[in-house]
Enzyme design. Structure first.
Site, PDB file in Angstrom:
ATOM      1  N   ARG A 153       5.664   5.056   2.350  1.00 56.38           N
ATOM      2  CA  ARG A 153       4.571   6.038   2.454  1.00 56.38           C
ATOM      3  C   ARG A 153       4.335   6.316   3.930  1.00 56.38           C
ATOM      4  O   ARG A 153       4.653   5.455   4.765  1.00 56.38           O
ATOM      5  CB  ARG A 153       3.318   5.394   1.823  1.00 56.38           C
ATOM      6  CG  ARG A 153       2.136   6.283   1.708  1.00 56.38           C
ATOM      7  CD  ARG A 153       0.999   5.526   1.049  1.00 56.38           C
ATOM      8  NE  ARG A 153      -0.087   6.448   0.745  1.00 56.38           N
ATOM      9  CZ  ARG A 153      -1.249   6.085   0.247  1.00 56.38           C
ATOM     10  NH1 ARG A 153      -1.496   4.811  -0.033  1.00 56.38           N
ATOM     11  NH2 ARG A 153      -2.189   6.967   0.003  1.00 56.38           N
TER      12      ARG A 153
ATOM     13  N   LYS B  57       0.798  -1.232   0.000  1.00 56.97           N
ATOM     14  CA  LYS B  57       0.000   0.000   0.000  1.00 56.97           C
ATOM     15  C   LYS B  57       0.828   1.277   0.000  1.00 56.97           C
ATOM     16  O   LYS B  57       0.305   2.361   0.253  1.00 56.97           O
ATOM     17  CB  LYS B  57      -0.999   0.039   1.188  1.00 56.97           C
ATOM     18  CG  LYS B  57      -1.868  -1.164   1.271  1.00 56.97           C
ATOM     19  CD  LYS B  57      -2.661  -1.338   0.002  1.00 56.97           C
ATOM     20  CE  LYS B  57      -2.698  -2.774  -0.418  1.00 56.97           C
ATOM     21  NZ  LYS B  57      -3.049  -2.943  -1.828  1.00 56.97           N
TER      22      LYS B  57
ATOM     23  N   TYR C  96       6.192   8.136  -1.291  1.00 53.27           N
ATOM     24  CA  TYR C  96       4.941   8.347  -2.050  1.00 53.27           C
ATOM     25  C   TYR C  96       4.575   9.828  -2.069  1.00 53.27           C
ATOM     26  O   TYR C  96       4.183  10.381  -3.100  1.00 53.27           O
ATOM     27  CB  TYR C  96       3.832   7.529  -1.374  1.00 53.27           C
ATOM     28  CG  TYR C  96       2.474   7.588  -2.029  1.00 53.27           C
ATOM     29  CD1 TYR C  96       2.153   6.748  -3.085  1.00 53.27           C
ATOM     30  CD2 TYR C  96       1.491   8.466  -1.555  1.00 53.27           C
ATOM     31  CE1 TYR C  96       0.892   6.784  -3.673  1.00 53.27           C
ATOM     32  CE2 TYR C  96       0.223   8.504  -2.130  1.00 53.27           C
ATOM     33  CZ  TYR C  96      -0.067   7.660  -3.185  1.00 53.27           C
ATOM     34  OH  TYR C  96      -1.327   7.687  -3.762  1.00 53.27           O
TER      35      TYR C  96
ATOM     36  N   HIS D 194       7.568  -7.628  -1.834  1.00 52.97           N
ATOM     37  CA  HIS D 194       7.360  -6.991  -0.528  1.00 52.97           C
ATOM     38  C   HIS D 194       8.272  -7.649   0.519  1.00 52.97           C
ATOM     39  O   HIS D 194       8.152  -7.354   1.707  1.00 52.97           O
ATOM     40  CB  HIS D 194       5.920  -7.199  -0.050  1.00 52.97           C
ATOM     41  CG  HIS D 194       4.862  -6.445  -0.803  1.00 52.97           C
ATOM     42  ND1 HIS D 194       4.989  -5.139  -1.185  1.00 52.97           N
ATOM     43  CD2 HIS D 194       3.605  -6.829  -1.194  1.00 52.97           C
ATOM     44  CE1 HIS D 194       3.865  -4.743  -1.791  1.00 52.97           C
ATOM     45  NE2 HIS D 194       3.023  -5.757  -1.812  1.00 52.97           N
TER      46      HIS D 194
ATOM     47  N   SER E 151      -4.940   2.597   4.069  1.00 58.24           N
ATOM     48  CA  SER E 151      -5.056   1.957   2.765  1.00 58.24           C
ATOM     49  C   SER E 151      -5.094   0.430   2.911  1.00 58.24           C
ATOM     50  O   SER E 151      -5.885  -0.255   2.253  1.00 58.24           O
ATOM     51  CB  SER E 151      -3.878   2.392   1.884  1.00 58.24           C
ATOM     52  OG  SER E 151      -4.012   1.880   0.590  1.00 58.24           O
TER      53      SER E 151
ATOM     54  N   ARG F 223      -7.982   3.361  -5.018  1.00 58.42           N
ATOM     55  CA  ARG F 223      -9.024   3.846  -4.102  1.00 58.42           C
ATOM     56  C   ARG F 223      -9.090   5.368  -4.200  1.00 58.42           C
ATOM     57  O   ARG F 223      -9.806   5.911  -5.013  1.00 58.42           O
ATOM     58  CB  ARG F 223      -8.733   3.364  -2.669  1.00 58.42           C
ATOM     59  CG  ARG F 223      -9.876   3.557  -1.688  1.00 58.42           C
ATOM     60  CD  ARG F 223      -9.504   3.061  -0.307  1.00 58.42           C
ATOM     61  NE  ARG F 223      -8.395   3.797   0.277  1.00 58.42           N
ATOM     62  CZ  ARG F 223      -8.511   4.867   1.055  1.00 58.42           C
ATOM     63  NH1 ARG F 223      -9.701   5.309   1.380  1.00 58.42           N
ATOM     64  NH2 ARG F 223      -7.440   5.491   1.534  1.00 58.42           N
ATOM     65  N   LYS F 224      -8.260   6.084  -3.421  1.00 60.76           N
ATOM     66  CA  LYS F 224      -8.330   7.556  -3.440  1.00 60.76           C
ATOM     67  C   LYS F 224      -7.028   8.184  -3.926  1.00 60.76           C
ATOM     68  O   LYS F 224      -7.026   9.269  -4.492  1.00 60.76           O
ATOM     69  CB  LYS F 224      -8.602   8.065  -2.030  1.00 60.76           C
ATOM     70  CG  LYS F 224     -10.041   8.072  -1.624  1.00 60.76           C
ATOM     71  CD  LYS F 224     -10.173   8.927  -0.378  1.00 60.76           C
ATOM     72  CE  LYS F 224     -11.604   9.066   0.065  1.00 60.76           C
ATOM     73  NZ  LYS F 224     -11.682   9.755   1.374  1.00 60.76           N
TER      74      LYS F 224
ATOM     75  N   TRP G  72       1.607   1.963  -8.726  1.00 62.83           N
ATOM     76  CA  TRP G  72       2.064   3.173  -9.408  1.00 62.83           C
ATOM     77  C   TRP G  72       3.546   3.065  -9.774  1.00 62.83           C
ATOM     78  O   TRP G  72       3.944   3.288 -10.914  1.00 62.83           O
ATOM     79  CB  TRP G  72       1.807   4.372  -8.487  1.00 62.83           C
ATOM     80  CG  TRP G  72       1.998   5.719  -9.103  1.00 62.83           C
ATOM     81  CD1 TRP G  72       2.013   6.030 -10.442  1.00 62.83           C
ATOM     82  CD2 TRP G  72       2.176   6.951  -8.399  1.00 62.83           C
ATOM     83  NE1 TRP G  72       2.192   7.394 -10.597  1.00 62.83           N
ATOM     84  CE2 TRP G  72       2.289   7.974  -9.365  1.00 62.83           C
ATOM     85  CE3 TRP G  72       2.240   7.286  -7.046  1.00 62.83           C
ATOM     86  CZ2 TRP G  72       2.473   9.314  -9.018  1.00 62.83           C
ATOM     87  CZ3 TRP G  72       2.414   8.625  -6.697  1.00 62.83           C
ATOM     88  CH2 TRP G  72       2.535   9.618  -7.671  1.00 62.83           C
TER      89      TRP G  72
HETATM   90  P1  PAP Z   1       0.014  -3.227  -3.232  1.00 65.84           P
HETATM   91  O1  PAP Z   1       1.205  -2.932  -2.376  1.00 65.84           O
HETATM   92  O2  PAP Z   1      -0.933  -4.206  -2.627  1.00 65.84           O
HETATM   93  O3  PAP Z   1       0.358  -3.565  -4.641  1.00 65.84           O
HETATM   94  P2  PAP Z   1      -0.376  -0.431  -3.664  1.00 65.84           P
HETATM   95  O4  PAP Z   1      -0.443  -0.212  -5.116  1.00 65.84           O
HETATM   96  O5  PAP Z   1       0.882  -0.083  -2.981  1.00 65.84           O
HETATM   97  O6  PAP Z   1      -0.848  -1.889  -3.304  1.00 65.84           O
HETATM   98  O7  PAP Z   1      -1.479   0.425  -2.913  1.00 65.84           O
HETATM   99  C1  PAP Z   1      -2.581   0.995  -3.447  1.00 65.84           C
HETATM  100  C2  PAP Z   1      -2.547   2.456  -3.056  1.00 65.84           C
HETATM  101  O8  PAP Z   1      -1.886   3.181  -4.096  1.00 65.84           O
HETATM  102  C3  PAP Z   1      -3.954   3.006  -2.958  1.00 65.84           C
HETATM  103  O9  PAP Z   1      -3.898   4.071  -2.013  1.00 65.84           O
HETATM  104  P3  PAP Z   1      -5.201   4.560  -1.204  1.00 65.84           P
HETATM  105  O10 PAP Z   1      -5.829   3.370  -0.597  1.00 65.84           O
HETATM  106  O11 PAP Z   1      -4.696   5.528  -0.181  1.00 65.84           O
HETATM  107  O12 PAP Z   1      -6.079   5.232  -2.191  1.00 65.84           O
HETATM  108  C4  PAP Z   1      -4.158   3.479  -4.376  1.00 65.84           C
HETATM  109  O13 PAP Z   1      -5.210   4.393  -4.521  1.00 65.84           O
HETATM  110  C5  PAP Z   1      -2.813   4.094  -4.679  1.00 65.84           C
HETATM  111  N1  PAP Z   1      -2.548   4.179  -6.116  1.00 65.84           N
HETATM  112  C6  PAP Z   1      -2.798   3.239  -7.064  1.00 65.84           C
HETATM  113  N2  PAP Z   1      -2.445   3.661  -8.268  1.00 65.84           N
HETATM  114  C7  PAP Z   1      -1.963   4.917  -8.105  1.00 65.84           C
HETATM  115  C8  PAP Z   1      -1.436   5.888  -9.013  1.00 65.84           C
HETATM  116  N3  PAP Z   1      -1.372   5.664 -10.301  1.00 65.84           N
HETATM  117  N4  PAP Z   1      -1.011   7.060  -8.491  1.00 65.84           N
HETATM  118  C9  PAP Z   1      -1.077   7.300  -7.166  1.00 65.84           C
HETATM  119  N5  PAP Z   1      -1.564   6.433  -6.264  1.00 65.84           N
HETATM  120  C10 PAP Z   1      -2.009   5.251  -6.730  1.00 65.84           C
END
Ligand code: PAP
Length: 329
Positions: free
Chosen positions: A161, A76, A227, A139, A169, A295-296, A81
């Site tokens: 982050r 998370k 992040y 991870h 998250s 998500r956000k 990204w």
């Molecule tokens: P993972 O470690 O399980 O692969 P990961 O991609 O790190 O997950 O986490 C998802 C978070 O990155 C989400 O944050 P949030 O819950 O606070 O919203 C997700 O929204 C955010 N995220 C995914 N894609 C992007 C992007 N392109 N730019 C910025 N943040 C992103």
């Protein structure tokens, strides 16, 4: 009591009939509080049951090349990204905007995790035919990485982050993946576990510190990113990342908009609106769609979820853990 079918499925997910692995599982401390996943403590870190066999198998069998690139994160931290950005930087001369693989594939499919995908269920994939540079994600904690990665000084990009947004998250993620209400975890319960360091691939702080220290020891091989910095100034962070990966942008490329193009393609708005990320799945056998990774994408969303008491407690733990390290989160 679990039915024999359930036992068989669990066994398969854990790498099953492999007695060696079953014995490892039996000997490890276990936590069930996150409901959807059981966590096992292995080499001081907590691993989801279904990925621990992947950790062990990758430790035994993964052989790095010195040209390999690794995207490493705590869950998370922005993994989806960073994988998208890294893949796009390295492969930018191979695709046009309309043929780009990110338009039809989630970045986890393009930059596979060692433990979650490639070595999961005790698989031993043949990675020798992949062209260099190979890009992998993981991870796995710093101390438990397959040895050849550090022996060969492979390039590692680590993304972290702030603790509070990472926790929020993660909590949302597991509740989204959980399916029925029996698997929902209250935020207070998740928070208690998180503060104790019991979370997937946690303790969070030790994970971050392990790679922070490695980045200080080996600055040419480990790039440590945050992040929040990526959100605030994506362009300069992207150029820094490209430079580190060995794929710097020429001034001509910058002028022609290559940096902006990657930023646009990999933006939350763009990726989260693609069909593959709205309805696609990484694993057709599991009923989880790729939209769980979006998500956000906001810095500071913790304000909407954590009580003042929770904030103070988490800030206090973070300060204590990072004290003297030179790292601030
Ligand atoms: P993972 O470690 O399980 O692969 P990961 O991609 O790190 O997950 O986490 C998802 C978070 O990155 C989400 O944050 P949030 O819950 O606070 O919203 C997700 O929204 C955010 N995220 C995914 N894609 C992007 C992007 N392109 N730019 C910025 N943040 C992103």
């Amino acid at each position: 009591m679990a039915s024999s079918q359930t036992q068989e499925r669990d066994a398969q997910e854990k790498g099953g009939s492999n007695y060696e692995c079953d014995n490892v599982f039996r000997s490890l401390p276990k936590e069930e509080g996150w409901k959807i996943i059981d966590l096992y403590q292995y080499q001081q870190f907590w691993y989801p049951d279904r990925y621990l066999t992947g950790v062990i198998s990758s430790q035994k069998h993964f052989q790095a090349r010195d040209t390999d690139l690794f995207v490493i994160t705590t869950p998370k931290a922005g993994t989806t990204w960073l994988k998208s950005l890294t893949f796009s930087i390295v492969n930018r001369s191979n695709y046009t905007p309309s043929t780009h693989p990110l338009l039809t594939k989630n970045s986890h499919a393009l930059v596979p995790f060692l433990e979650i995908r490639l070595y999961a269920n005790n698989q031993i994939p043949d990675l020798s035919t992949l062209q260099s540079p190979r890009i992998f994600g993981t991870h796995i904690s710093c101390g438990s990485l397959p040895e050849s990665i550090k022996d060969l000084n492979c390039r590692i990009v680590y993304l972290c982050r702030n603790t509070k947004d990472t926790f929020v998250s993660l909590w949302h993620f597991y509740n989204k993946c959980g399916g029925g209400s029996q698997n929902k975890i209250e935020i207070g319960d998740a928070f208690e576990l998180y503060c104790k360091g019991v979370s997937a691939f946690g303790p969070f702080w030790e994970h971050v510190l392990g790679y922070w220290k490695l980045s200080l020891e080996r600055p040419n091989n480990v790039l440590f990113l945050k992040y929040e910095d990526l959100i605030e100034d994506t362009s300069s962070q992207l150029k820094k990342l490209a430079e580190f990966l060995g794929y710097p942008f020429s001034s001509e490329e910058v002028e022609k908009g290559a940096v902006d193009e990657i930023i646009r393609l990999c933006s939350f708005e763009s990726l989260s609106n693609l069909e593959v990320n709205k309805t696609g799945k990484l694993n057709p056998k599991i009923d989880i769609t790729n939209n769980v990774f979006f998500r956000k994408a906001k810095v500071g969303d913790w304000e909407n979820h954590l009580t003042q008491e929770m904030v103070e407690r988490l800030d206090h733990i973070t300060q204590e853990k990072l004290n003297g390290s030179g790292l601030e989160l």
